[in-house]
Design a protein around this motif. Structure first.
Motif, PDB file in Angstrom:
ATOM      1  N   ILE A  13       0.833  -1.206   0.000  1.00  0.00           N
ATOM      2  CA  ILE A  13       0.000   0.000   0.000  1.00  0.00           C
ATOM      3  C   ILE A  13       0.868   1.255   0.000  1.00  0.00           C
ATOM      4  O   ILE A  13       0.635   2.192  -0.778  1.00  0.00           O
ATOM      5  CB  ILE A  13      -0.951   0.003   1.218  1.00  0.00           C
ATOM      6  CG1 ILE A  13      -2.007  -1.094   1.045  1.00  0.00           C
ATOM      7  CG2 ILE A  13      -1.629   1.366   1.373  1.00  0.00           C
ATOM      8  CD1 ILE A  13      -2.906  -1.278   2.258  1.00  0.00           C
ATOM      9  N   THR A  14       1.888   1.281   0.857  1.00  0.00           N
ATOM     10  CA  THR A  14       2.728   2.489   0.935  1.00  0.00           C
ATOM     11  C   THR A  14       3.549   2.686  -0.340  1.00  0.00           C
ATOM     12  O   THR A  14       3.700   3.816  -0.824  1.00  0.00           O
ATOM     13  CB  THR A  14       3.676   2.423   2.149  1.00  0.00           C
ATOM     14  OG1 THR A  14       4.390   1.171   2.137  1.00  0.00           O
ATOM     15  CG2 THR A  14       2.908   2.556   3.451  1.00  0.00           C
ATOM     16  N   LEU A  15       4.044   1.589  -0.918  1.00  0.00           N
ATOM     17  CA  LEU A  15       4.796   1.710  -2.164  1.00  0.00           C
ATOM     18  C   LEU A  15       3.901   2.235  -3.285  1.00  0.00           C
ATOM     19  O   LEU A  15       4.286   3.143  -4.041  1.00  0.00           O
ATOM     20  CB  LEU A  15       5.395   0.356  -2.560  1.00  0.00           C
ATOM     21  CG  LEU A  15       6.192   0.320  -3.870  1.00  0.00           C
ATOM     22  CD1 LEU A  15       7.345   1.315  -3.834  1.00  0.00           C
ATOM     23  CD2 LEU A  15       6.711  -1.082  -4.153  1.00  0.00           C
ATOM     24  N   ALA A  16       2.679   1.666  -3.377  1.00  0.00           N
ATOM     25  CA  ALA A  16       1.731   2.122  -4.399  1.00  0.00           C
ATOM     26  C   ALA A  16       1.372   3.590  -4.195  1.00  0.00           C
ATOM     27  O   ALA A  16       1.274   4.358  -5.158  1.00  0.00           O
ATOM     28  CB  ALA A  16       0.480   1.250  -4.372  1.00  0.00           C
ATOM     29  N   MET A  17       1.214   3.990  -2.937  1.00  0.00           N
ATOM     30  CA  MET A  17       0.855   5.373  -2.625  1.00  0.00           C
ATOM     31  C   MET A  17       1.952   6.336  -3.081  1.00  0.00           C
ATOM     32  O   MET A  17       1.671   7.357  -3.713  1.00  0.00           O
ATOM     33  CB  MET A  17       0.620   5.526  -1.121  1.00  0.00           C
ATOM     34  CG  MET A  17       0.222   6.933  -0.687  1.00  0.00           C
ATOM     35  SD  MET A  17       0.058   7.062   1.114  1.00  0.00           S
ATOM     36  CE  MET A  17       1.784   6.892   1.614  1.00  0.00           C
ATOM     37  N   PHE A  18       3.211   5.992  -2.781  1.00  0.00           N
ATOM     38  CA  PHE A  18       4.320   6.872  -3.175  1.00  0.00           C
ATOM     39  C   PHE A  18       4.471   6.940  -4.693  1.00  0.00           C
ATOM     40  O   PHE A  18       4.787   7.991  -5.246  1.00  0.00           O
ATOM     41  CB  PHE A  18       5.625   6.406  -2.526  1.00  0.00           C
ATOM     42  CG  PHE A  18       5.709   6.712  -1.056  1.00  0.00           C
ATOM     43  CD1 PHE A  18       5.641   8.028  -0.612  1.00  0.00           C
ATOM     44  CD2 PHE A  18       5.855   5.701  -0.121  1.00  0.00           C
ATOM     45  CE1 PHE A  18       5.719   8.323   0.756  1.00  0.00           C
ATOM     46  CE2 PHE A  18       5.938   5.984   1.236  1.00  0.00           C
ATOM     47  CZ  PHE A  18       5.861   7.302   1.673  1.00  0.00           C
TER      48      PHE A  18
END
Length: 435
Positions: A13-18
């Protein structure tokens, strides 16, 4: 401590968000890895472990080959090599319909293998060949598509920095075997592009360059031989055992520098700028390797690779289907992620799965590099796609349609390489590097 599932979900989720926010891939991977690290370790211990993992990830003798090959590529890119290789390619393809397009493809294969960079090949060949093709009546969009589609062949035809990274991530797969394993897939990719270009050229009425006299042919080949000898010296020296891949990369620097001095295309005053450019590229690659090492450690610590392997094998026990799923996964990853961190993150996850299926690490390494090479010419991130359109002075959307036939043939090459192991294993076996 957080469960493996929650850590994996947080990483995703955090990788996709960035990535959605437009953060550089290294920043996205690094911050998402730190989030995962803090989910399993206290703050102080997590920071210490992250620093140790970054240092350990970059502390490899084999990785010294990367800055040397990068430097050799930059020297050759500035050393007047491109036009000599283009002239040599004309000798090989000058009688075919749409001969300038075929010249672009062959030149990309030659220059990409010497420089080890698909982006450098796309920039060097595109800036030279696109205008030549337009003057001959070729559509500029077609010329750009030909250049973009064929530039990544240099990531497969050695020397290849991505294969060195895979060797590290896979626990020490033979770099020499990987280098030789990339030859046939890379050449088949190039030949596939030539077949597409042939039929399009016939349809649009693009002619051949006409007959080149034997005197001119001899001169073109003679001028290109010193540049082509770099491949023979480096790869031959590694195979014969004169030097390791790392030492071979240093030889490549010395040879390319001497060659550029002989051609008088590089002067002493040019060296600071060449070294600066090489340092910038090397720093980016090294930073990506260090940052990706944190994510790899987090996933390994939480046993995520084993869970993914268990999930895949629970879906099916068919080798064909699992390889298909892995290819689709890597193609999607390649659309959004730079090849270097993608290899560092996914090789440790996927390699245990495929080795259980009886797939050799060299074969899988070529499959992985081939998948991620395709990612360099696909939106939204594809660096070769953007460089190719930029040097052709075109908008991205105008090139996508002409690229589609080339995409189709490259996917066929991927499928063949995946399911016919001999394509990638034949030459390493003949060389006695694998059984």
């Amino acid at each position: 401590m957080a469960t493996a599932a929650s850590v994996g979900l947080a990483l995703l989720i955090t990788l996709a968000m960035f990535l959605v926010l437009g953060a550089p891939i290294a920043v996205g991977v690094g911050l998402s890895s730190i989030v995962g690290m803090f989910m399993i370790l206290p703050l102080e211990q997590g920071l210490l472990t992250a620093g140790q993992r970054m240092f350990t990830g970059m502390n490899s003798f084999s990785l010294l080959a990367i800055p040397f090959f990068v430097l050799a590529g930059v020297i050759m890119n500035n050393g007047g090599i491109a036009q000599r290789l283009i002239n040599c390619a004309k000798v090989l393809s000058g009688r075919l319909p749409g001969s300038l397009a075929h010249t672009n493809i062959v030149a990309n294969m030659l220059f990409g293998s010497i420089s080890g960079s698909a982006v450098a090949a796309a920039a060097a060949m595109g800036s030279t060949m696109t205008d030549q093709q337009e003057k001959a009546g070729y559509k500029r969009e077609f010329s750009a598509a030909v250049n973009i589609a064929s530039a990544p062949t240099g990531m497969l035809i050695p020397p290849s920095n991505l294969m060195i990274v895979y060797s590290l991530a896979s626990g020490g797969t033979s770099i020499a075997a990987l280098f030789l394993g990339g030859y046939l897939p890379g050449v088949i990719w190039g030949l596939g592009c030539m077949i597409v270009a042939f039929f399009i050229a016939k349809k649009l009425g693009y002619k051949s360059e006409g007959k080149i006299t034997w005197k001119v042919k001899f001169r073109y080949i003679w001028e290109a031989i010193p540049s082509l000898l770099l491949i023979v010296i480096v790869i031959g020296g590694i195979l014969v055992g004169f030097f390791t891949a790392t030492e071979g990369s240093a030889v490549a620097v010395v040879y390319s520098l001497l060659l550029s001095f002989i051609y008088r295309t590089v002067k002493i005053k040019d060296l600071p700028q060449i070294l600066l450019e090489s340092t910038k590229i090397t720093c980016v690659v090294s930073f990506l390797i260090g940052i990706s090492s944190i994510m790899s450690w987090v996933m390994s610590f939480t046993n995520i690779p084993a869970l993914i392997a268990e999930l895949l094998t629970s879906l099916t026990d068919s080798k064909i289907i699992i390889l298909l799923i892995i290819n689709v996964l890597l193609l999607i990853v390649g659309c959004f992620m730079d090849p270097t961190p993608a290899v560092l993150i996914f090789a440790p996850i996927l390699l245990p799965i495929v080795t259980q299926l009886g797939i050799h690490p060299v074969h899988f390494g070529i499959i992985m590099v081939l998948n991620l090479s395709i990612g360099t010419i696909t939106p939204p991130v594809g660096p070769v796609l953007f460089v190719g359109t930029k040097v052709a002075k075109l908008k991205l959307e105008s090139v996508i349609k002409p690229l589609m036939p080339f995409f189709a043939v490259v996917i066929i090459v991927l499928i063949a390489t995946t399911y016919i192991p001999e394509i990638s294993m034949l030459i390493p076996k003949l060389a006695g590097l694998v059984k």
